[in-house]
Design a protein around this motif. Sequence first.
Motif, short mmCIF file in Angstrom:
data_model
loop_
_atom_site.label_atom_id
_atom_site.label_comp_id
_atom_site.label_asym_id
_atom_site.label_seq_id
_atom_site.Cartn_x
_atom_site.Cartn_y
_atom_site.Cartn_z
N ASP A 1 1.08 -1.11 0.04
CA ASP A 1 -0.18 0.07 -0.17
C ASP A 1 1.03 1.34 -0.11
OD1 ASP A 1 -1.77 2.08 0.48
OD2 ASP A 1 -2.61 0.98 2.10
N PRO A 2 1.05 2.03 -1.07
CA PRO A 2 1.74 3.21 -1.07
C PRO A 2 1.67 4.20 -0.12
CG PRO A 2 0.07 3.34 -3.03
CD PRO A 2 -0.19 1.84 -2.22
N LYS A 3 0.60 4.11 0.73
CA LYS A 3 0.12 5.07 1.76
C LYS A 3 1.14 4.64 2.98
CE LYS A 3 -4.49 5.12 2.29
NZ LYS A 3 -4.89 4.52 0.98
N LYS A 4 1.61 3.27 2.98
CA LYS A 4 2.46 2.78 4.12
C LYS A 4 3.86 2.76 3.67
CE LYS A 4 -1.57 0.31 6.12
NZ LYS A 4 -2.12 -0.83 6.04
N ALA B 1 6.12 4.69 -2.85
CA ALA B 1 5.89 5.86 -2.51
C ALA B 1 6.03 7.13 -3.38
CB ALA B 1 6.72 6.25 -1.23
N SER C 1 -0.05 4.91 -7.28
CA SER C 1 -1.40 5.69 -6.99
C SER C 1 -2.28 4.96 -5.68
CB SER C 1 -2.07 5.75 -8.31
OG SER C 1 -1.55 5.91 -9.46
N SER C 2 -2.32 3.58 -5.51
CA SER C 2 -3.11 3.07 -4.59
C SER C 2 -2.65 1.71 -4.62
CB SER C 2 -4.51 3.25 -5.38
OG SER C 2 -4.56 2.00 -6.39
N ASN D 1 -0.19 -0.35 -8.00
CA ASN D 1 0.98 0.33 -7.03
C ASN D 1 2.32 0.03 -7.81
OD1 ASN D 1 0.94 -2.74 -7.17
ND2 ASN D 1 0.93 -2.83 -5.09
#
Length: 143
Positions: A94-97, A105, A109-110, A114
Amino acid sequence: MAIERTLSIIKPDAVAKNVIGQIYSRFEQAGLKIIAAKMLHVSREQAEAFYGVHRERPFFGELVDFMISGPVMVQVLEGENAVALHRDLMGATDPKKAAPGTIRADFASSIDENAVHGSDAPETAKAEIDFFFSAAEICPRTR
Ligand code: RTP
Ligand code: MG
Protein backbone atom coordinates in the motif's frame (compact mmCIF):
# COMPACT_ATOMS: atom_id res chain seq x y z
CA MET A 1 25.69 -12.83 1.10
CA ALA A 2 24.42 -14.96 -1.78
CA ILE A 3 24.01 -13.72 -5.34
CA GLU A 4 20.32 -14.09 -6.12
CA ARG A 5 17.94 -13.43 -8.99
CA THR A 6 14.47 -11.93 -8.66
CA LEU A 7 11.62 -11.12 -11.00
CA SER A 8 10.52 -7.50 -11.32
CA ILE A 9 7.45 -6.21 -13.15
CA ILE A 10 6.82 -2.54 -13.86
CA LYS A 11 3.02 -2.62 -13.87
CA PRO A 12 0.71 -0.88 -16.40
CA ASP A 13 0.21 2.23 -14.25
CA ALA A 14 3.94 2.96 -14.03
CA VAL A 15 4.49 2.22 -17.73
CA ALA A 16 1.67 4.71 -18.47
CA LYS A 17 3.35 7.29 -16.20
CA ASN A 18 6.49 6.97 -18.35
CA VAL A 19 8.79 6.17 -15.40
CA ILE A 20 10.44 2.93 -16.62
CA GLY A 21 13.82 4.67 -16.77
CA GLN A 22 13.50 6.23 -13.32
CA ILE A 23 12.67 2.81 -11.83
CA TYR A 24 15.55 1.16 -13.72
CA SER A 25 17.89 3.83 -12.29
CA ARG A 26 16.91 2.86 -8.77
CA PHE A 27 17.73 -0.78 -9.48
CA GLU A 28 21.10 0.17 -10.95
CA GLN A 29 21.97 2.63 -8.17
CA ALA A 30 21.26 -0.13 -5.63
CA GLY A 31 23.71 -2.45 -7.42
CA LEU A 32 21.14 -4.73 -9.07
CA LYS A 33 21.94 -5.82 -12.63
CA ILE A 34 19.23 -6.19 -15.27
CA ILE A 35 20.08 -9.53 -16.91
CA ALA A 36 16.85 -9.99 -18.90
CA ALA A 37 14.03 -7.64 -19.90
CA LYS A 38 11.02 -7.40 -22.16
CA MET A 39 7.87 -5.37 -22.65
CA LEU A 40 4.69 -7.33 -23.19
CA HIS A 41 0.94 -7.17 -22.90
CA VAL A 42 0.03 -9.90 -20.42
CA SER A 43 -2.97 -12.05 -21.43
CA ARG A 44 -5.84 -12.67 -19.03
CA GLU A 45 -4.78 -16.33 -18.79
CA GLN A 46 -1.19 -15.34 -17.93
CA ALA A 47 -2.32 -12.83 -15.29
CA GLU A 48 -4.66 -15.35 -13.66
CA ALA A 49 -1.90 -17.96 -13.57
CA PHE A 50 0.81 -15.58 -12.36
CA TYR A 51 -1.34 -14.34 -9.46
CA GLY A 52 -3.01 -17.73 -8.94
CA VAL A 53 -2.03 -17.74 -5.25
CA HIS A 54 -4.51 -14.86 -4.80
CA ARG A 55 -7.37 -16.53 -6.73
CA GLU A 56 -9.69 -16.69 -3.70
CA ARG A 57 -8.98 -13.13 -2.52
CA PRO A 58 -11.65 -10.44 -3.02
CA PHE A 59 -9.31 -8.26 -5.07
CA PHE A 60 -8.36 -11.01 -7.56
CA GLY A 61 -10.65 -9.85 -10.40
CA GLU A 62 -9.53 -6.25 -10.15
CA LEU A 63 -5.89 -7.32 -9.92
CA VAL A 64 -6.16 -9.34 -13.14
CA ASP A 65 -8.07 -6.56 -14.95
CA PHE A 66 -5.40 -4.06 -13.90
CA MET A 67 -2.47 -6.25 -14.96
CA ILE A 68 -3.92 -6.61 -18.48
CA SER A 69 -4.92 -2.94 -18.80
CA GLY A 70 -1.73 -2.00 -20.64
CA PRO A 71 1.80 -3.15 -21.38
CA VAL A 72 4.15 -4.16 -18.58
CA MET A 73 7.94 -4.24 -18.43
CA VAL A 74 9.30 -7.48 -17.01
CA GLN A 75 12.92 -7.97 -15.92
CA VAL A 76 15.24 -10.31 -14.09
CA LEU A 77 17.45 -8.56 -11.55
CA GLU A 78 20.63 -10.13 -10.20
CA GLY A 79 22.75 -9.17 -7.23
CA GLU A 80 23.60 -9.81 -3.60
CA ASN A 81 20.46 -10.45 -1.59
CA ALA A 82 18.46 -9.43 -4.67
CA VAL A 83 15.04 -10.65 -3.52
CA ALA A 84 14.94 -8.71 -0.23
CA LEU A 85 16.87 -5.73 -1.62
CA HIS A 86 14.35 -5.37 -4.45
CA ARG A 87 11.44 -5.60 -1.98
CA ASP A 88 13.07 -2.83 0.07
CA LEU A 89 13.39 -0.62 -3.00
CA MET A 90 9.71 -1.27 -3.87
CA GLY A 91 8.27 -0.37 -0.45
CA ALA A 92 5.06 -1.62 1.13
CA THR A 93 2.19 -2.97 -1.01
CA ASP A 94 0.00 0.00 0.00
CA PRO A 95 1.78 3.19 -1.12
CA LYS A 96 0.28 5.08 1.83
CA LYS A 97 2.36 2.80 4.07
CA ALA A 98 5.46 2.73 1.86
CA ALA A 99 8.59 4.38 3.28
CA PRO A 100 9.62 7.72 1.73
CA GLY A 101 11.93 7.31 -1.23
CA THR A 102 10.65 3.86 -2.18
CA ILE A 103 9.33 3.17 -5.68
CA ARG A 104 5.75 2.72 -4.48
CA ALA A 105 5.85 5.86 -2.30
CA ASP A 106 7.00 7.88 -5.29
CA PHE A 107 5.15 6.28 -8.24
CA ALA A 108 2.16 4.19 -7.02
CA SER A 109 -1.35 5.63 -6.92
CA SER A 110 -3.11 3.06 -4.70
CA ILE A 111 -2.87 -0.45 -3.27
CA ASP A 112 -4.46 -1.70 -6.50
CA GLU A 113 -2.30 0.32 -8.90
CA ASN A 114 1.00 0.04 -7.09
CA ALA A 115 3.57 0.43 -9.85
CA VAL A 116 5.74 -2.67 -9.37
CA HIS A 117 5.84 -6.35 -8.53
CA GLY A 118 8.73 -8.22 -6.98
CA SER A 119 9.20 -11.87 -6.07
CA ASP A 120 8.80 -12.45 -2.34
CA ALA A 121 11.31 -15.33 -1.82
CA PRO A 122 14.10 -17.07 -3.75
CA GLU A 123 11.86 -20.07 -4.49
CA THR A 124 9.04 -17.94 -5.91
CA ALA A 125 11.63 -15.90 -7.80
CA LYS A 126 12.80 -18.99 -9.68
CA ALA A 127 9.22 -19.98 -10.60
CA GLU A 128 8.35 -16.41 -11.65
CA ILE A 129 11.50 -16.02 -13.77
CA ASP A 130 10.70 -19.33 -15.51
CA PHE A 131 7.13 -18.08 -16.05
CA PHE A 132 8.31 -15.17 -18.23
CA PHE A 133 11.77 -16.07 -19.56
CA SER A 134 13.45 -18.99 -21.31
CA ALA A 135 17.06 -19.76 -20.37
CA ALA A 136 18.23 -18.28 -23.68
CA GLU A 137 16.63 -14.91 -22.86
CA ILE A 138 18.69 -14.47 -19.68
CA CYS A 139 22.06 -12.79 -20.17
CA PRO A 140 24.32 -13.03 -17.10
CA ARG A 141 27.14 -10.47 -17.12
CA THR A 142 30.54 -11.66 -18.22
CA ARG A 143 32.21 -8.32 -17.49
P1 RTP B 1 3.23 -7.99 -5.72
O1 RTP B 1 2.95 -9.47 -5.55
O2 RTP B 1 2.45 -7.37 -6.85
O3 RTP B 1 4.69 -7.71 -5.78
O4 RTP B 1 2.74 -7.22 -4.41
P2 RTP B 1 2.94 -7.63 -2.90
O5 RTP B 1 3.75 -8.88 -2.79
O6 RTP B 1 3.43 -6.41 -2.20
O7 RTP B 1 1.46 -7.90 -2.46
P3 RTP B 1 0.59 -9.26 -2.55
O8 RTP B 1 0.03 -9.51 -1.21
O9 RTP B 1 1.36 -10.34 -3.22
O10 RTP B 1 -0.61 -8.81 -3.48
C1 RTP B 1 -0.47 -8.82 -4.89
C2 RTP B 1 -1.10 -7.58 -5.47
O11 RTP B 1 -2.50 -7.62 -5.23
C3 RTP B 1 -2.98 -6.31 -5.01
N1 RTP B 1 -3.58 -6.23 -3.70
N2 RTP B 1 -4.67 -5.57 -3.48
N3 RTP B 1 -6.94 -4.39 -2.28
C4 RTP B 1 -6.10 -5.13 -1.53
O12 RTP B 1 -6.28 -5.34 -0.35
C5 RTP B 1 -4.94 -5.72 -2.18
N4 RTP B 1 -4.04 -6.47 -1.60
C6 RTP B 1 -3.18 -6.79 -2.57
C7 RTP B 1 -1.80 -5.37 -5.10
O13 RTP B 1 -1.71 -4.85 -6.42
C8 RTP B 1 -0.63 -6.28 -4.81
O14 RTP B 1 0.54 -5.76 -5.37
MG1 MG C 1 3.31 -10.65 -3.85
